[in-house]
Write a protein that holds these residues in place. Structure first.
Motif, PDB file in Angstrom:
ATOM      1  N   THR A  36       0.801  -1.210   0.000  1.00  0.00           N
ATOM      2  CA  THR A  36       0.000   0.000   0.000  1.00  0.00           C
ATOM      3  C   THR A  36       0.831   1.255   0.000  1.00  0.00           C
ATOM      4  O   THR A  36       0.292   2.352   0.094  1.00  0.00           O
ATOM      5  CB  THR A  36      -0.919   0.018   1.233  1.00  0.00           C
ATOM      6  N   ALA A  37       2.147   1.119  -0.138  1.00  0.00           N
ATOM      7  CA  ALA A  37       2.991   2.312  -0.133  1.00  0.00           C
ATOM      8  C   ALA A  37       2.585   3.237  -1.265  1.00  0.00           C
ATOM      9  O   ALA A  37       2.377   2.814  -2.381  1.00  0.00           O
ATOM     10  CB  ALA A  37       4.459   1.919  -0.289  1.00  0.00           C
ATOM     11  N   SER A  38       2.441   4.524  -0.985  1.00  0.00           N
ATOM     12  CA  SER A  38       2.002   5.454  -2.014  1.00  0.00           C
ATOM     13  C   SER A  38       2.914   6.660  -2.147  1.00  0.00           C
ATOM     14  O   SER A  38       2.750   7.448  -3.070  1.00  0.00           O
ATOM     15  CB  SER A  38       0.576   5.950  -1.711  1.00  0.00           C
ATOM     16  N   ALA A  39       3.864   6.802  -1.261  1.00  0.00           N
ATOM     17  CA  ALA A  39       4.782   7.935  -1.340  1.00  0.00           C
ATOM     18  C   ALA A  39       6.119   7.460  -1.878  1.00  0.00           C
ATOM     19  O   ALA A  39       6.515   6.320  -1.666  1.00  0.00           O
ATOM     20  CB  ALA A  39       4.964   8.551   0.038  1.00  0.00           C
ATOM     21  N   PRO A  40       6.847   8.331  -2.606  1.00  0.00           N
ATOM     22  CA  PRO A  40       8.165   7.938  -3.080  1.00  0.00           C
ATOM     23  C   PRO A  40       9.047   7.484  -1.924  1.00  0.00           C
ATOM     24  O   PRO A  40       9.000   8.033  -0.828  1.00  0.00           O
ATOM     25  CB  PRO A  40       8.699   9.224  -3.720  1.00  0.00           C
ATOM     26  N   SER A  41       9.853   6.450  -2.193  1.00  0.00           N
ATOM     27  CA  SER A  41      10.746   5.946  -1.153  1.00  0.00           C
ATOM     28  C   SER A  41      12.117   5.703  -1.732  1.00  0.00           C
ATOM     29  O   SER A  41      12.329   5.788  -2.929  1.00  0.00           O
ATOM     30  CB  SER A  41      10.190   4.643  -0.569  1.00  0.00           C
ATOM     31  N   SER A  42      13.052   5.383  -0.884  1.00  0.00           N
ATOM     32  CA  SER A  42      14.431   5.184  -1.309  1.00  0.00           C
ATOM     33  C   SER A  42      14.554   4.040  -2.277  1.00  0.00           C
ATOM     34  O   SER A  42      13.875   3.035  -2.174  1.00  0.00           O
ATOM     35  CB  SER A  42      15.303   4.911  -0.088  1.00  0.00           C
ATOM     36  N   GLY A  43      15.449   4.169  -3.248  1.00  0.00           N
ATOM     37  CA  GLY A  43      15.699   3.103  -4.203  1.00  0.00           C
ATOM     38  C   GLY A  43      16.610   2.033  -3.660  1.00  0.00           C
ATOM     39  O   GLY A  43      16.938   1.100  -4.364  1.00  0.00           O
ATOM     40  N   THR A  47      20.826   3.574  -8.398  1.00  0.00           N
ATOM     41  CA  THR A  47      20.961   4.928  -8.936  1.00  0.00           C
ATOM     42  C   THR A  47      20.658   4.910 -10.417  1.00  0.00           C
ATOM     43  O   THR A  47      20.900   3.919 -11.107  1.00  0.00           O
ATOM     44  CB  THR A  47      22.381   5.483  -8.719  1.00  0.00           C
ATOM     45  N   GLY A  48      20.134   6.015 -10.905  1.00  0.00           N
ATOM     46  CA  GLY A  48      19.841   6.116 -12.328  1.00  0.00           C
ATOM     47  C   GLY A  48      18.619   6.962 -12.583  1.00  0.00           C
ATOM     48  O   GLY A  48      18.139   7.705 -11.719  1.00  0.00           O
ATOM     49  N   LEU A  63      12.056  10.332 -13.669  1.00  0.00           N
ATOM     50  CA  LEU A  63      12.124  10.027 -12.245  1.00  0.00           C
ATOM     51  C   LEU A  63      13.564   9.746 -11.834  1.00  0.00           C
ATOM     52  O   LEU A  63      14.344   9.189 -12.610  1.00  0.00           O
ATOM     53  CB  LEU A  63      11.271   8.798 -11.909  1.00  0.00           C
ATOM     54  N   ASP A  64      13.894  10.105 -10.604  1.00  0.00           N
ATOM     55  CA  ASP A  64      15.181   9.754 -10.016  1.00  0.00           C
ATOM     56  C   ASP A  64      15.053   8.347  -9.441  1.00  0.00           C
ATOM     57  O   ASP A  64      14.283   8.116  -8.502  1.00  0.00           O
ATOM     58  CB  ASP A  64      15.533  10.758  -8.921  1.00  0.00           C
ATOM     59  N   ALA A  65      15.782   7.384  -9.997  1.00  0.00           N
ATOM     60  CA  ALA A  65      15.657   5.995  -9.553  1.00  0.00           C
ATOM     61  C   ALA A  65      16.124   5.798  -8.122  1.00  0.00           C
ATOM     62  O   ALA A  65      15.716   4.842  -7.451  1.00  0.00           O
ATOM     63  CB  ALA A  65      16.439   5.077 -10.493  1.00  0.00           C
ATOM     64  N   ALA A  66      16.983   6.672  -7.621  1.00  0.00           N
ATOM     65  CA  ALA A  66      17.490   6.534  -6.260  1.00  0.00           C
ATOM     66  C   ALA A  66      16.437   6.880  -5.216  1.00  0.00           C
ATOM     67  O   ALA A  66      16.420   6.318  -4.118  1.00  0.00           O
ATOM     68  CB  ALA A  66      18.720   7.413  -6.064  1.00  0.00           C
ATOM     69  N   THR A  67      15.533   7.810  -5.558  1.00  0.00           N
ATOM     70  CA  THR A  67      14.535   8.277  -4.592  1.00  0.00           C
ATOM     71  C   THR A  67      13.107   8.043  -5.060  1.00  0.00           C
ATOM     72  O   THR A  67      12.172   8.209  -4.281  1.00  0.00           O
ATOM     73  CB  THR A  67      14.707   9.782  -4.345  1.00  0.00           C
ATOM     74  N   ASN A  68      12.936   7.698  -6.343  1.00  0.00           N
ATOM     75  CA  ASN A  68      11.619   7.556  -6.975  1.00  0.00           C
ATOM     76  C   ASN A  68      10.828   8.857  -6.922  1.00  0.00           C
ATOM     77  O   ASN A  68       9.590   8.857  -6.883  1.00  0.00           O
ATOM     78  CB  ASN A  68      10.833   6.402  -6.349  1.00  0.00           C
ATOM     79  N   GLU A  69      11.546   9.970  -6.943  1.00  0.00           N
ATOM     80  CA  GLU A  69      10.906  11.275  -6.962  1.00  0.00           C
ATOM     81  C   GLU A  69      10.957  11.877  -8.365  1.00  0.00           C
ATOM     82  O   GLU A  69      11.840  11.559  -9.170  1.00  0.00           O
ATOM     83  CB  GLU A  69      11.594  12.215  -5.969  1.00  0.00           C
ATOM     84  N   ILE A 340       8.228   2.587 -20.667  1.00  0.00           N
ATOM     85  CA  ILE A 340       9.087   2.959 -19.554  1.00  0.00           C
ATOM     86  C   ILE A 340      10.484   2.414 -19.813  1.00  0.00           C
ATOM     87  O   ILE A 340      10.645   1.363 -20.436  1.00  0.00           O
ATOM     88  CB  ILE A 340       8.509   2.433 -18.218  1.00  0.00           C
ATOM     89  N   SER A 341      11.510   3.141 -19.364  1.00  0.00           N
ATOM     90  CA  SER A 341      12.887   2.719 -19.599  1.00  0.00           C
ATOM     91  C   SER A 341      13.771   3.183 -18.447  1.00  0.00           C
ATOM     92  O   SER A 341      13.477   4.189 -17.794  1.00  0.00           O
ATOM     93  CB  SER A 341      13.403   3.290 -20.930  1.00  0.00           C
ATOM     94  N   PHE A 342      14.866   2.435 -18.211  1.00  0.00           N
ATOM     95  CA  PHE A 342      15.793   2.737 -17.121  1.00  0.00           C
ATOM     96  C   PHE A 342      17.181   3.000 -17.683  1.00  0.00           C
ATOM     97  O   PHE A 342      17.645   2.310 -18.591  1.00  0.00           O
ATOM     98  CB  PHE A 342      15.866   1.571 -16.136  1.00  0.00           C
ATOM     99  N   SER A 343      17.854   3.991 -17.101  1.00  0.00           N
ATOM    100  CA  SER A 343      19.257   4.272 -17.393  1.00  0.00           C
ATOM    101  C   SER A 343      20.011   4.331 -16.087  1.00  0.00           C
ATOM    102  O   SER A 343      19.529   4.910 -15.108  1.00  0.00           O
ATOM    103  CB  SER A 343      19.398   5.608 -18.138  1.00  0.00           C
ATOM    104  N   SER A 344      21.214   3.738 -16.039  1.00  0.00           N
ATOM    105  CA  SER A 344      22.014   3.791 -14.816  1.00  0.00           C
ATOM    106  C   SER A 344      22.665   5.158 -14.610  1.00  0.00           C
ATOM    107  O   SER A 344      23.265   5.425 -13.565  1.00  0.00           O
ATOM    108  CB  SER A 344      23.089   2.706 -14.839  1.00  0.00           C
ATOM    109  N   ARG A 345      22.533   6.045 -15.598  1.00  0.00           N
ATOM    110  CA  ARG A 345      23.057   7.408 -15.455  1.00  0.00           C
ATOM    111  C   ARG A 345      22.112   8.231 -14.586  1.00  0.00           C
ATOM    112  O   ARG A 345      20.899   8.264 -14.817  1.00  0.00           O
ATOM    113  CB  ARG A 345      23.192   8.043 -16.831  1.00  0.00           C
ATOM    114  N   PRO A 346      22.632   8.922 -13.567  1.00  0.00           N
ATOM    115  CA  PRO A 346      21.766   9.756 -12.729  1.00  0.00           C
ATOM    116  C   PRO A 346      21.102  10.851 -13.558  1.00  0.00           C
ATOM    117  O   PRO A 346      21.615  11.270 -14.599  1.00  0.00           O
ATOM    118  CB  PRO A 346      22.729  10.343 -11.696  1.00  0.00           C
TER     119      PRO A 346
END
Length: 378
Positions: A36-43, A47-48, A63-69, A340-346
């Protein structure tokens, strides 16, 4: 066949969900893990950058993959069904279904770096395993546009016929597999010559594919019956099938090839809410995660510990911990998120919550014709 009303945009292909398909489910999936988590949380050490295509929002969410913000929202891309982070993370590629274009966005400044014409109704965009070329499927005319990266200089058009939709490369660069929904096949492209080399018959309307590292097997999501199939690319035949909870759209392999995720979207009338976790060797469902409504796109980070899933009907992204099979965050994004896509680059250092992309009219013809004959398919 121009897509882009809401129901077509949901899957980017009108023939995918036939009238009797709504809510189709075969067998009883394992009980979903509910969170039920609904707020961004730590990755949790990841990082990415995560890129999201919001098809009806005419935007890309970063989105920042480290924080999901949220980093920023890029507006001005009309009807983007799919997005792809470039091989080195310096560019994000997207398609505009409204404008029939492929677009490159600089991942530091979040400005348009290049734009080129595609064929009609572009669906998915990827880059080659070595990052030297970019490929866009054109659902409207059964072709794939090929460009040089990162400048999107058109180099070829590959004629597949039917209605190609999702595509992905093997990491070793040996093959690109394309889900050809209307043709009922997974088509194989040689990225060295940009020619079609084979078509593997796949019943039920393949939607998207995943390919293992050395191009031995491909996996395709099947609309009806709701399932995922395993394809031996040397034998050019389906060698395994597993039923999932609802008609799946995207599938994605973990970096070690030991986990296959299936986003079981269902239909707008009877949406799914499950991410199926599949053993790709045994072709068994070993678990599931309860997502938002209508999971469509899915991607796994390079460590294999996190996944992100677009929830088409909720306008959110579920962040999934793959060790506990639980949702650790639910992040609001734009309207009708799909690719959706992911990059390891911040992510780039920007302060604007929204950036308007100025996309110039692409010049020139779509792409040149590559030599294609039926002989290439055997």
């Amino acid at each position: 066949m121009i897509l882009m009303n809401r129901r077509l945009a949901v899957t980017s292909l009108a023939v995918l969900m036939m009238a009797g398909l709504a809510g189709c489910s075969n067998g009883t999936p394992p009980e979903a893990t509910t969170a039920t988590a609904s707020a961004p949380s730590s990755g949790g050490g990841v990082t990415g950058t995560v890129w999201v295509a919001n098809e009806e929002g005419d935007s890309l969410t970063v989105l920042d993959a480290a924080t999901n913000e949220l980093v920023t929202t890029l507006t001005g891309v009309e009807s983007p069904h799919n997005v792809q982070a470039g091989a080195d993370g310096s560019v994000g590629y997207a398609v505009s279904g409204h404008d029939n274009t492929t677009i490159a966005v600089d991942a530091e400044s979040y400005q348009v770096a290049a734009v080129a014409p595609s064929g009609p109704a572009p669906a998915h965009v990827i880059d080659a395993a070595d990052g030297t070329k970019v490929y866009t499927t054109n659902s409207g005319d059964g072709t794939v546009s090929v460009y040089r990266a990162p400048g999107l200089d058109p180099v070829a058009t590959i004629d597949l016929g039917g209605m190609p939709h999702g595509l992905r490369p093997a990491a070793d660069g040996s093959v690109i597999a394309v889900a050809n929904t209307e043709a009922g096949s997974v088509d194989l492209i040689d990225p060295g010559t940009d020619t079609k080399t084979a078509s593997v018959p796949v019943e039920g309307g393949p939607v998207q594919v995943a390919v293992d590292t050395d191009g031995t097997y491909a996996y395709a999501s099947i609309a009806e019956p709701a399932s995922v199939v395993k394809i031996d690319l040397a034998a050019r035949e389906v060698v395994g099938t597993i039923e999932v909870s609802a008609s799946p759209v995207q599938v994605y392999l973990s970096p070690d090839g030991r986990t296959l995720l299936s986003a079981d979207q269902g239909t707008e009338a009877e949406p799914g809410n499950t991410l199926s976790v599949i053993d790709p060797i045994e072709m068994t469902v070993r678990g599931s995660v309860r997502t938002g409504s209508g999971p469509h796109g899915v991607v796994i980070d390079t460590t294999g510990t996190r996944a992100w899933v677009t929830n088409t009907y909720d306008d959110t992204v579920s962040v999934v911990d793959l060790e506990s099979l639980s949702v650790i965050a639910t992040v609001p994004v734009g309207d009708l998120p799909n690719g959706i896509s992911f990059s390891s680059r911040p992510p780039g250092d920007v302060e604007e919550p929204s950036i308007r992309l100025e996309i110039p009219e692409p010049s020139g013809a779509a792409t040149g014709e590559a030599d294609q004959t039926e002989g290439h398919a055997h």
